[in-house]
Design a protein around this motif. Structure first.
Motif, PDB file in Angstrom:
ATOM      1  N   ARG A 168       0.814  -1.214   0.000  1.00 53.50           N
ATOM      2  CA  ARG A 168       0.000   0.000   0.000  1.00 53.50           C
ATOM      3  C   ARG A 168       0.847   1.263   0.000  1.00 53.50           C
ATOM      4  O   ARG A 168       0.402   2.310  -0.461  1.00 53.50           O
ATOM      5  CB  ARG A 168      -0.924   0.006   1.225  1.00 53.50           C
ATOM      6  CG  ARG A 168      -1.822  -1.211   1.325  1.00 53.50           C
ATOM      7  CD  ARG A 168      -2.798  -1.303   0.181  1.00 53.50           C
ATOM      8  NE  ARG A 168      -3.600  -2.519   0.261  1.00 53.50           N
ATOM      9  CZ  ARG A 168      -4.415  -2.937  -0.701  1.00 53.50           C
ATOM     10  NH1 ARG A 168      -4.525  -2.232  -1.818  1.00 53.50           N
ATOM     11  NH2 ARG A 168      -5.098  -4.049  -0.577  1.00 53.50           N
ATOM     12  N   THR A 169       2.044   1.181   0.544  1.00 54.11           N
ATOM     13  CA  THR A 169       2.914   2.351   0.635  1.00 54.11           C
ATOM     14  C   THR A 169       4.272   2.027   0.033  1.00 54.11           C
ATOM     15  O   THR A 169       4.624   0.864  -0.174  1.00 54.11           O
ATOM     16  CB  THR A 169       3.096   2.786   2.095  1.00 54.11           C
ATOM     17  OG1 THR A 169       3.768   1.737   2.816  1.00 54.11           O
ATOM     18  CG2 THR A 169       1.754   3.064   2.758  1.00 54.11           C
TER      19      THR A 169
ATOM     20  N   ALA B  29       4.303  -6.778 -18.052  1.00 53.97           N
ATOM     21  CA  ALA B  29       3.077  -6.982 -17.276  1.00 53.97           C
ATOM     22  C   ALA B  29       3.387  -7.785 -16.015  1.00 53.97           C
ATOM     23  O   ALA B  29       4.191  -8.711 -16.028  1.00 53.97           O
ATOM     24  CB  ALA B  29       2.042  -7.718 -18.124  1.00 53.97           C
ATOM     25  N   GLY B  30       2.735  -7.400 -14.921  1.00 57.87           N
ATOM     26  CA  GLY B  30       2.907  -8.115 -13.668  1.00 57.87           C
ATOM     27  C   GLY B  30       4.153  -7.757 -12.905  1.00 57.87           C
ATOM     28  O   GLY B  30       4.494  -8.427 -11.922  1.00 57.87           O
ATOM     29  N   ALA B  31       4.849  -6.701 -13.307  1.00 57.73           N
ATOM     30  CA  ALA B  31       6.083  -6.306 -12.617  1.00 57.73           C
ATOM     31  C   ALA B  31       5.816  -5.415 -11.409  1.00 57.73           C
ATOM     32  O   ALA B  31       6.652  -5.316 -10.516  1.00 57.73           O
ATOM     33  CB  ALA B  31       7.031  -5.601 -13.585  1.00 57.73           C
ATOM     34  N   GLY B  32       4.658  -4.728 -11.381  1.00 55.47           N
ATOM     35  CA  GLY B  32       4.323  -3.877 -10.244  1.00 55.47           C
ATOM     36  C   GLY B  32       4.196  -2.403 -10.567  1.00 55.47           C
ATOM     37  O   GLY B  32       4.280  -1.565  -9.661  1.00 55.47           O
ATOM     38  N   LYS B  33       3.968  -2.049 -11.823  1.00 51.23           N
ATOM     39  CA  LYS B  33       3.884  -0.630 -12.211  1.00 51.23           C
ATOM     40  C   LYS B  33       2.679   0.046 -11.560  1.00 51.23           C
ATOM     41  O   LYS B  33       2.817   1.112 -10.947  1.00 51.23           O
ATOM     42  CB  LYS B  33       3.785  -0.515 -13.748  1.00 51.23           C
ATOM     43  CG  LYS B  33       4.945  -1.109 -14.498  1.00 51.23           C
ATOM     44  CD  LYS B  33       4.845  -0.855 -15.988  1.00 51.23           C
ATOM     45  CE  LYS B  33       3.631  -1.510 -16.600  1.00 51.23           C
ATOM     46  NZ  LYS B  33       3.681  -2.994 -16.522  1.00 51.23           N
ATOM     47  N   LYS B  34       1.509  -0.559 -11.690  1.00 50.64           N
ATOM     48  CA  LYS B  34       0.301   0.061 -11.135  1.00 50.64           C
ATOM     49  C   LYS B  34       0.375   0.157  -9.612  1.00 50.64           C
ATOM     50  O   LYS B  34      -0.089   1.132  -9.013  1.00 50.64           O
ATOM     51  CB  LYS B  34      -0.926  -0.763 -11.550  1.00 50.64           C
ATOM     52  CG  LYS B  34      -1.234  -0.744 -13.038  1.00 50.64           C
ATOM     53  CD  LYS B  34      -1.744   0.597 -13.470  1.00 50.64           C
ATOM     54  CE  LYS B  34      -3.123   0.867 -12.954  1.00 50.64           C
ATOM     55  NZ  LYS B  34      -4.150  -0.072 -13.464  1.00 50.64           N
ATOM     56  N   THR B  35       0.954  -0.850  -8.985  1.00 47.37           N
ATOM     57  CA  THR B  35       1.095  -0.824  -7.533  1.00 47.37           C
ATOM     58  C   THR B  35       2.017   0.304  -7.097  1.00 47.37           C
ATOM     59  O   THR B  35       1.753   1.003  -6.106  1.00 47.37           O
ATOM     60  CB  THR B  35       1.635  -2.174  -7.030  1.00 47.37           C
ATOM     61  OG1 THR B  35       0.797  -3.227  -7.517  1.00 47.37           O
ATOM     62  CG2 THR B  35       1.650  -2.221  -5.523  1.00 47.37           C
ATOM     63  N   LEU B  36       3.107   0.506  -7.830  1.00 52.41           N
ATOM     64  CA  LEU B  36       4.008   1.619  -7.530  1.00 52.41           C
ATOM     65  C   LEU B  36       3.315   2.965  -7.706  1.00 52.41           C
ATOM     66  O   LEU B  36       3.503   3.885  -6.906  1.00 52.41           O
ATOM     67  CB  LEU B  36       5.242   1.543  -8.432  1.00 52.41           C
ATOM     68  CG  LEU B  36       6.453   0.777  -7.917  1.00 52.41           C
ATOM     69  CD1 LEU B  36       7.491   0.637  -9.006  1.00 52.41           C
ATOM     70  CD2 LEU B  36       7.052   1.453  -6.692  1.00 52.41           C
ATOM     71  N   ILE B  37       2.508   3.079  -8.750  1.00 49.53           N
ATOM     72  CA  ILE B  37       1.807   4.340  -9.005  1.00 49.53           C
ATOM     73  C   ILE B  37       0.830   4.653  -7.875  1.00 49.53           C
ATOM     74  O   ILE B  37       0.768   5.786  -7.372  1.00 49.53           O
ATOM     75  CB  ILE B  37       1.077   4.268 -10.360  1.00 49.53           C
ATOM     76  CG1 ILE B  37       2.092   4.255 -11.508  1.00 49.53           C
ATOM     77  CG2 ILE B  37       0.103   5.435 -10.519  1.00 49.53           C
ATOM     78  CD1 ILE B  37       1.478   3.989 -12.868  1.00 49.53           C
ATOM     79  N   LEU B  38       0.060   3.652  -7.436  1.00 53.75           N
ATOM     80  CA  LEU B  38      -0.890   3.874  -6.343  1.00 53.75           C
ATOM     81  C   LEU B  38      -0.171   4.221  -5.039  1.00 53.75           C
ATOM     82  O   LEU B  38      -0.625   5.076  -4.266  1.00 53.75           O
ATOM     83  CB  LEU B  38      -1.755   2.627  -6.159  1.00 53.75           C
ATOM     84  CG  LEU B  38      -2.709   2.308  -7.308  1.00 53.75           C
ATOM     85  CD1 LEU B  38      -3.435   0.997  -7.058  1.00 53.75           C
ATOM     86  CD2 LEU B  38      -3.710   3.431  -7.516  1.00 53.75           C
TER      87      LEU B  38
END
Length: 354
Positions: free
Chosen positions: A10-11, A43-52
């Protein structure tokens, strides 16, 4: 809740796979400098998670209060009035959208959204971050016209709106856009990192995960952590306690592509091509990206070919993948690749007297 969502960091402090990238982003936020940013990687590397996590670092927990809207937009053009409808995910501080969903109208949509965001600035936590963030997914799928229009818009509204771009293939993003962004590469995790993450998730869920099964899960996910976690959950539903020789089920769409490859190898006729066309349509209707379909088809055919045919098949796949990027109807290029392969394969078998 799925493991993918339950154990998503989350952070920025919680990141373990990309700890160096997360640390650099934290330093950027602390310094108060938040430029336009481009995240790229497989895909699946964590880009969207890093952005959030980056948005949460900037604005706090308020970015998690999301609402999904699907509203029509009326855009006034010099010669006509354009009406488009698409979905956006937004909070009080940011808007997330996929502009490639609207096809050739993507450039008008991007400009209109940025203008709309620039009208109302949020009140920052410390009174200094008076800008909103626009997250654009799949920027590499935008038309060249949209990317060129984005270049000027990024400069004009930079005081009120910052852009966070996300893509898999950075080479498909034009150089003027890349030069205006801080480019951050999010590498795919190694097999060892995936195994370690699977072990941590299994321990948190109080599951006993045998090392041989963890190795097969990591090897079969193509370095895609999201897919590895989904496969782990599928294995738990299929059979628990786990066994060392437990089979990892492949996704249905991959099995379907294997079936298509078997069809074209078994028979090379116009009738068979017509049957295969229907199966390709079914894959596209179920939202399997055509580039993935073409790549998986080529990989499924390669092990069953002689050395003389492998080179020409790979060359044809590269040719039609390029045509696929330039064209508008994916089915034409997928079917053309299979037609070319069937023709080459049949001629080769005739030359061998089979």
């Amino acid at each position: 809740m799925l493991f993918v969502d339950k154990y998503r960091p989350r952070t920025l402090e919680q990141f373990q796979l990309h700890a160096d990238v997360a640390d650099n982003l934290r330093k950027l936020v602390v310094s108060g400098d938040c430029p336009h940013t481009l995240f790229y990687g497989p895909a699946g590397a964590g880009k969207k998670t890093l952005i959030l996590a980056l948005l949460r670092e900037i604005y706090g927990a308020g970015v998690e209060k999301l609402k999904v809207e699907c509203k029509p937009w009326k855009i006034e053009l010099p010669s006509r009035k354009l009406e488009v409808e698409f979905a956006t995910v937004s909070s009080a501080y940011h808007v997330e959208m996929n502009p490639s969903d609207v096809g050739n109208n993507d450039r008008y949509v991007v400009q209109e959204i940025i203008k709309e965001m620039a009208k109302s600035r949020p009140v920052g936590i410390d009174g200094q971050r008076g800008f909103k963030v626009l997250v654009l997914n799949e920027v590499d799928r935008l038309s060249k016209e949209a990317q060129h229009s984005l270049r000027r818009t990024m400069e004009k509204y930079s005081a009120a709106c910052r852009l966070v771009l996300c893509c898999n293939n950075v080479s498909k993003v034009i150089e003027p856009v890349r030069s205006r962004c801080l480019c951050i590469r999010v590498a795919a995790p190694s097999l060892q990192q995936i195994e370690e993450q699977l072990g941590r998730v299994a321990a948190s869920e109080k599951l006993s995960l045998p090392p041989p099964l963890a190795s097969r899960l990591a090897a079969g996910c193509d370095r895609n952590l999201r897919r590895a976690l989904l496969s782990l959950e599928a294995c738990r539903v299929q059979q628990y306690p786990f066994t060392d020789d437990q089979q990892v089920a492949a996704p249905d769409w991959e099995l379907y592509i294997q079936e298509i490859a078997g069809d074209v190898l078994r028979e090379q006729t116009p009738k068979q091509l017509f049957v295969v066309r229907g199966k390709l349509y079914e894959l596209l209707v179920n939202c399997i990206p055509p580039e993935i379909v073409l790549r998986k088809l080529c990989l499924a055919l390669m092990p069953k070919l002689d050395d003389e045919l492998r080179h020409s098949t790979a060359q044809d796949a590269a040719f039609y993948e390029h045509r696929l990027q330039e064209g508008s109807k994916a089915i034409f290029h997928l079917e053309a690749f299979l037609a070319r392969f069937m023709s080459n394969y049949k001629q080769y078998m005739i030359s061998l007297g089979l």
